[in-house]
Scaffold this active site. Structure first.
Site, PDB file in Angstrom:
ATOM      1  N   THR A  18       0.773   5.461  -1.452  1.00  0.00           N
ATOM      2  CA  THR A  18       1.728   4.758  -2.308  1.00  0.00           C
ATOM      3  C   THR A  18       2.564   3.770  -1.503  1.00  0.00           C
ATOM      4  O   THR A  18       2.827   2.660  -1.963  1.00  0.00           O
ATOM      5  CB  THR A  18       2.639   5.754  -3.049  1.00  0.00           C
ATOM      6  N   CYS A  19       2.955   4.147  -0.314  1.00  0.00           N
ATOM      7  CA  CYS A  19       3.749   3.250   0.533  1.00  0.00           C
ATOM      8  C   CYS A  19       2.940   2.001   0.899  1.00  0.00           C
ATOM      9  O   CYS A  19       3.437   0.879   0.824  1.00  0.00           O
ATOM     10  CB  CYS A  19       4.212   3.969   1.792  1.00  0.00           C
TER      11      CYS A  19
END
Length: 165
Positions: A59-60
């Site tokens: 996600t990052c």
């Protein structure tokens, strides 16, 4: 403190994000070239702070890619991607991904950014890392938008953030 979750499990940050209308706290973060930059280095620009635990998570990495795509169309705006990753890891990621429209900055040296912006994670498996948040600072250094993402594995609301500009 902000109550957030990591895969549904409750965790907290040490405080709450700066309030809209407040002056954004200055900071000193490490660049991928091992120099230092602060908020004042971007004076006169709109600043999107894309903050996350680690670029080595899905996600990052996605948030950096998304802001990289969207940043090229923004006038007088800089996107700062901030984590506690070592600058070497940030540089490796950007090189492998062809990331050129955002600036990577690291809070690894002192951790003061996470404390000053009150988004350091207080407990759980990600304790002491930065929570996932977006903060937008206008050309006058005032906070005009904040989002503390309630579930760490979720992406921020890119469209809502960009509308704040």
């Amino acid at each position: 403190m902000a109550d957030i979750t990591l895969k549904g499990n409750a965790i907290q940050t040490i405080g709450n994000l700066p309030k809209i209308g407040e002056s954004a706290p200055d900071f000193k973060l490490t660049t991928v070239e091992l120099g230092h930059k602060g908020l004042t280095d971007f004076s006169g620009k709109n600043i999107i702070l894309n903050i996350f635990p680690s670029v080595d998570t899905g996600t990052c990495a996605t948030s950096v890619r998304e802001f990289n795509k969207k940043a090229s169309a923004l006038e007088n705006t800089v996107v700062l991607c901030i984590s506690k990753d070592l600058p070497f890891a940030q540089a490796r990621f950007c090189g492998a991904e062809g990331i050129e429209n955002v600036e990577m900055l690291s809070d690894f040296a002192t951790g003061s950014f996470g404390k000053d912006y009150q988004l350091e994670i207080k407990n759980g498996p990600l304790a002491h890392l930065l929570s996932r948040a977006v903060i937008i600072v206008d050309t006058n250094g005032k906070v005009i938008y904040t989002e503390q993402v309630p579930e760490i594995v979720d992406e921020p609301n890119y469209e809502k953030a960009l509308k704040a500009l």
